[in-house]
Design a protein around this motif. Structure first.
Motif, PDB file in Angstrom:
ATOM      1  N   ALA A 131       0.834  -1.205   0.000  1.00  0.00           N
ATOM      2  CA  ALA A 131       0.000   0.000   0.000  1.00  0.00           C
ATOM      3  C   ALA A 131       0.864   1.249   0.000  1.00  0.00           C
ATOM      4  O   ALA A 131       0.555   2.232  -0.692  1.00  0.00           O
ATOM      5  CB  ALA A 131      -0.920  -0.008   1.220  1.00  0.00           C
ATOM      6  N   ARG A 132       1.962   1.205   0.749  1.00  0.00           N
ATOM      7  CA  ARG A 132       2.863   2.355   0.778  1.00  0.00           C
ATOM      8  C   ARG A 132       3.511   2.561  -0.590  1.00  0.00           C
ATOM      9  O   ARG A 132       3.680   3.697  -1.043  1.00  0.00           O
ATOM     10  CB  ARG A 132       3.928   2.146   1.857  1.00  0.00           C
ATOM     11  CG  ARG A 132       4.789   3.379   2.113  1.00  0.00           C
ATOM     12  CD  ARG A 132       5.768   3.147   3.250  1.00  0.00           C
ATOM     13  NE  ARG A 132       5.098   3.006   4.546  1.00  0.00           N
ATOM     14  CZ  ARG A 132       5.056   1.882   5.238  1.00  0.00           C
ATOM     15  NH1 ARG A 132       5.653   0.787   4.783  1.00  0.00           N
ATOM     16  NH2 ARG A 132       4.424   1.846   6.401  1.00  0.00           N
ATOM     17  N   GLY A 133       3.852   1.461  -1.244  1.00  0.00           N
ATOM     18  CA  GLY A 133       4.454   1.566  -2.571  1.00  0.00           C
ATOM     19  C   GLY A 133       3.492   2.094  -3.621  1.00  0.00           C
ATOM     20  O   GLY A 133       3.919   2.680  -4.621  1.00  0.00           O
ATOM     21  N   MET A 134       2.207   1.899  -3.393  1.00  0.00           N
ATOM     22  CA  MET A 134       1.195   2.416  -4.318  1.00  0.00           C
ATOM     23  C   MET A 134       0.873   3.881  -4.057  1.00  0.00           C
ATOM     24  O   MET A 134       0.015   4.463  -4.728  1.00  0.00           O
ATOM     25  CB  MET A 134      -0.084   1.580  -4.215  1.00  0.00           C
ATOM     26  CG  MET A 134       0.095   0.137  -4.693  1.00  0.00           C
ATOM     27  SD  MET A 134      -1.367  -0.874  -4.383  1.00  0.00           S
ATOM     28  CE  MET A 134      -2.593  -0.038  -5.395  1.00  0.00           C
ATOM     29  N   GLY A 135       1.524   4.474  -3.061  1.00  0.00           N
ATOM     30  CA  GLY A 135       1.345   5.896  -2.807  1.00  0.00           C
ATOM     31  C   GLY A 135       0.325   6.245  -1.756  1.00  0.00           C
ATOM     32  O   GLY A 135      -0.038   7.424  -1.613  1.00  0.00           O
ATOM     33  N   HIS A 136      -0.146   5.270  -0.993  1.00  0.00           N
ATOM     34  CA  HIS A 136      -1.127   5.568   0.058  1.00  0.00           C
ATOM     35  C   HIS A 136      -0.461   6.321   1.202  1.00  0.00           C
ATOM     36  O   HIS A 136       0.653   6.012   1.608  1.00  0.00           O
ATOM     37  CB  HIS A 136      -1.736   4.277   0.594  1.00  0.00           C
ATOM     38  CG  HIS A 136      -2.694   3.623  -0.354  1.00  0.00           C
ATOM     39  ND1 HIS A 136      -3.996   4.031  -0.506  1.00  0.00           N
ATOM     40  CD2 HIS A 136      -2.531   2.581  -1.207  1.00  0.00           C
ATOM     41  CE1 HIS A 136      -4.605   3.283  -1.400  1.00  0.00           C
ATOM     42  NE2 HIS A 136      -3.723   2.395  -1.846  1.00  0.00           N
ATOM     43  N   ARG A 137      -1.168   7.297   1.724  1.00  0.00           N
ATOM     44  CA  ARG A 137      -0.695   8.040   2.876  1.00  0.00           C
ATOM     45  C   ARG A 137      -0.934   7.228   4.155  1.00  0.00           C
ATOM     46  O   ARG A 137      -1.670   6.238   4.136  1.00  0.00           O
ATOM     47  CB  ARG A 137      -1.400   9.396   2.956  1.00  0.00           C
ATOM     48  CG  ARG A 137      -1.071  10.306   1.770  1.00  0.00           C
ATOM     49  CD  ARG A 137      -1.713  11.667   1.928  1.00  0.00           C
ATOM     50  NE  ARG A 137      -1.361  12.536   0.812  1.00  0.00           N
ATOM     51  CZ  ARG A 137      -0.249  13.259   0.762  1.00  0.00           C
ATOM     52  NH1 ARG A 137       0.622  13.216   1.767  1.00  0.00           N
ATOM     53  NH2 ARG A 137       0.009  14.024  -0.283  1.00  0.00           N
ATOM     54  N   GLY A 147      -4.485   6.559   4.956  1.00  0.00           N
ATOM     55  CA  GLY A 147      -5.046   5.657   3.957  1.00  0.00           C
ATOM     56  C   GLY A 147      -4.642   4.219   4.221  1.00  0.00           C
ATOM     57  O   GLY A 147      -5.450   3.291   4.063  1.00  0.00           O
ATOM     58  N   ILE A 148      -3.390   4.017   4.637  1.00  0.00           N
ATOM     59  CA  ILE A 148      -2.925   2.669   4.979  1.00  0.00           C
ATOM     60  C   ILE A 148      -3.661   2.155   6.206  1.00  0.00           C
ATOM     61  O   ILE A 148      -4.080   0.990   6.262  1.00  0.00           O
ATOM     62  CB  ILE A 148      -1.399   2.687   5.222  1.00  0.00           C
ATOM     63  CG1 ILE A 148      -0.660   3.027   3.923  1.00  0.00           C
ATOM     64  CG2 ILE A 148      -0.928   1.339   5.758  1.00  0.00           C
ATOM     65  CD1 ILE A 148       0.828   3.209   4.103  1.00  0.00           C
ATOM     66  N   PHE A 189      -6.697   3.035   7.515  1.00  0.00           N
ATOM     67  CA  PHE A 189      -8.120   2.744   7.354  1.00  0.00           C
ATOM     68  C   PHE A 189      -8.431   1.890   6.131  1.00  0.00           C
ATOM     69  O   PHE A 189      -9.491   1.264   6.083  1.00  0.00           O
ATOM     70  CB  PHE A 189      -8.910   4.054   7.279  1.00  0.00           C
ATOM     71  CG  PHE A 189      -8.917   4.818   8.577  1.00  0.00           C
ATOM     72  CD1 PHE A 189      -9.675   4.377   9.650  1.00  0.00           C
ATOM     73  CD2 PHE A 189      -8.153   5.960   8.740  1.00  0.00           C
ATOM     74  CE1 PHE A 189      -9.678   5.069  10.851  1.00  0.00           C
ATOM     75  CE2 PHE A 189      -8.147   6.661   9.931  1.00  0.00           C
ATOM     76  CZ  PHE A 189      -8.916   6.210  10.995  1.00  0.00           C
ATOM     77  N   GLY A 190      -7.524   1.873   5.162  1.00  0.00           N
ATOM     78  CA  GLY A 190      -7.792   1.100   3.956  1.00  0.00           C
ATOM     79  C   GLY A 190      -7.175  -0.282   3.952  1.00  0.00           C
ATOM     80  O   GLY A 190      -7.655  -1.173   3.243  1.00  0.00           O
ATOM     81  N   VAL A 191      -6.130  -0.485   4.743  1.00  0.00           N
ATOM     82  CA  VAL A 191      -5.428  -1.779   4.744  1.00  0.00           C
ATOM     83  C   VAL A 191      -5.412  -2.392   6.143  1.00  0.00           C
ATOM     84  O   VAL A 191      -5.883  -3.513   6.348  1.00  0.00           O
ATOM     85  CB  VAL A 191      -3.968  -1.612   4.225  1.00  0.00           C
ATOM     86  CG1 VAL A 191      -3.245  -2.949   4.285  1.00  0.00           C
ATOM     87  CG2 VAL A 191      -3.967  -1.053   2.818  1.00  0.00           C
ATOM     88  N   GLU A 192      -4.857  -1.665   7.107  1.00  0.00           N
ATOM     89  CA  GLU A 192      -4.655  -2.241   8.434  1.00  0.00           C
ATOM     90  C   GLU A 192      -5.971  -2.515   9.157  1.00  0.00           C
ATOM     91  O   GLU A 192      -6.160  -3.586   9.748  1.00  0.00           O
ATOM     92  CB  GLU A 192      -3.771  -1.315   9.276  1.00  0.00           C
ATOM     93  CG  GLU A 192      -2.337  -1.232   8.769  1.00  0.00           C
ATOM     94  CD  GLU A 192      -1.483  -0.267   9.569  1.00  0.00           C
ATOM     95  OE1 GLU A 192      -0.282  -0.542   9.727  1.00  0.00           O
ATOM     96  OE2 GLU A 192      -2.028   0.766  10.031  1.00  0.00           O
ATOM     97  N   LEU A 193      -6.877  -1.547   9.148  1.00  0.00           N
ATOM     98  CA  LEU A 193      -8.136  -1.715   9.881  1.00  0.00           C
ATOM     99  C   LEU A 193      -8.968  -2.888   9.355  1.00  0.00           C
ATOM    100  O   LEU A 193      -9.428  -3.724  10.151  1.00  0.00           O
ATOM    101  CB  LEU A 193      -8.939  -0.417   9.854  1.00  0.00           C
ATOM    102  CG  LEU A 193     -10.262  -0.426  10.646  1.00  0.00           C
ATOM    103  CD1 LEU A 193      -9.988  -0.750  12.108  1.00  0.00           C
ATOM    104  CD2 LEU A 193     -10.970   0.914  10.519  1.00  0.00           C
ATOM    105  N   PRO A 194      -9.188  -3.010   8.036  1.00  0.00           N
ATOM    106  CA  PRO A 194      -9.952  -4.178   7.553  1.00  0.00           C
ATOM    107  C   PRO A 194      -9.291  -5.507   7.901  1.00  0.00           C
ATOM    108  O   PRO A 194      -9.979  -6.475   8.236  1.00  0.00           O
ATOM    109  CB  PRO A 194     -10.001  -3.957   6.031  1.00  0.00           C
ATOM    110  CG  PRO A 194      -9.824  -2.490   5.847  1.00  0.00           C
ATOM    111  CD  PRO A 194      -8.885  -2.067   6.935  1.00  0.00           C
ATOM    112  N   CYS A 195      -7.955  -5.556   7.835  1.00  0.00           N
ATOM    113  CA  CYS A 195      -7.251  -6.798   8.159  1.00  0.00           C
ATOM    114  C   CYS A 195      -7.281  -7.105   9.655  1.00  0.00           C
ATOM    115  O   CYS A 195      -7.138  -8.264  10.056  1.00  0.00           O
ATOM    116  CB  CYS A 195      -5.797  -6.716   7.679  1.00  0.00           C
ATOM    117  SG  CYS A 195      -5.608  -6.682   5.894  1.00  0.00           S
ATOM    118  N   ALA A 196      -7.445  -6.071  10.470  1.00  0.00           N
ATOM    119  CA  ALA A 196      -7.424  -6.248  11.925  1.00  0.00           C
ATOM    120  C   ALA A 196      -8.800  -6.572  12.499  1.00  0.00           C
ATOM    121  O   ALA A 196      -8.907  -6.834  13.703  1.00  0.00           O
ATOM    122  CB  ALA A 196      -6.887  -4.984  12.593  1.00  0.00           C
TER     123      ALA A 196
END
Length: 228
Positions: free
Chosen positions: A124-130, A133-134, A136-143
């Motif tokens: 996600a960081r490599g795709m330019g997410h702040r 964004g990381i 709420f868009g990646v960590e929270l759903p996975c957690a």
């Protein structure tokens, strides 16, 4: 006890089971919402930044060790001169329930964020997410699985401990236990305990269904494979 449940007088009026059940749920829902507003932001921040891990671990252990009954009596004594209404009893009860619910929600949220696969975060960081964004868009759903686990634990603690509200003259299903003890009516006490247990099981089942509907099936399959 069966005769107590079949007596229609126990299911009507201001002291009937439906009224006590609504009061019990009201205290529980309010305490859970306040605890979530306090604990989840802390858990998200610490899990995302890895700052303050030792602090929240110590805080969680300290809150778990608080004596609920003694604390509510102390708070009623302190708040009695401040409020002239039932708030003198409601506020202390909510404070105690919130303090019980904060540790499992906070640690569950932190553990869920901290357990997210670093590869997903790096992608996600490599795709330019702040950072937000990381989070709420990646960590929270996975957690979510661990977050719901902490939420379930907190809810069960609140529902079972909300009976102490009756100790300071409030309502709820604890009224059946307290009044039954005062009258040596052990059937009423047993009925109150059964109703609290059934309510806890029902709420736990509801949260389990919400968790199942909210968590990505891919995460569920991954967790099952990891356990096997």
């Amino acid at each position: 006890m069966l005769a107590w449940f079949l007596d229609p007088t126990h299911w009507s009026g201001p002291d009937g089971v439906p009224v006590l059940l609504v009061q019990h749920l009201t205290y529980s829902v309010l305490a859970l919402l306040i605890a979530c507003l306090i604990a989840m932001p802390i858990g998200l921040y610490v899990g995302h930044t890895r700052k303050g891990v030792v602090v929240i671990a110590g805080l969680a252990n300290a809150l778990r060790s608080l004596p609920s009954l003694g604390l509510i009596v102390l708070l009623v004594i302190l708040f009695g001169p401040v409020f002239a209404s039932d708030l003198a009893f409601i506020v202390p009860s909510l404070i105690v329930l919130v303090l019980l619910a904060v540790p499992p929600i906070m640690t569950g949220t932190y553990a869920g964020i901290a357990a997210v696969d670093p590869a997903a975060v790096d992608a996600a960081r490599g795709m330019g997410h702040r950072p937000l964004g990381i989070l709420f868009g990646v960590e929270l759903p996975c957690a979510l699985p661990l977050i719901f686990s902490g939420l379930r634990g907190a809810t069960l603690q609140i529902v079972s401990t909300a009976t102490i509200a009756a100790y300071v003259s409030l309502g709820g299903l604890g009224r059946l236990i307290i009044d039954g003890r005062a009258q040596n009516d052990y059937y009423q006490m047993a009925a109150g305990a059964v109703l609290v247990g059934l309510l806890a099981l029902g709420v736990d089942l509801l949260i389990g269904i919400v968790s199942r509907l909210s968590v990505s099936p891919g995460l569920t399959r991954r967790l099952v494979r990891a356990r096997s």
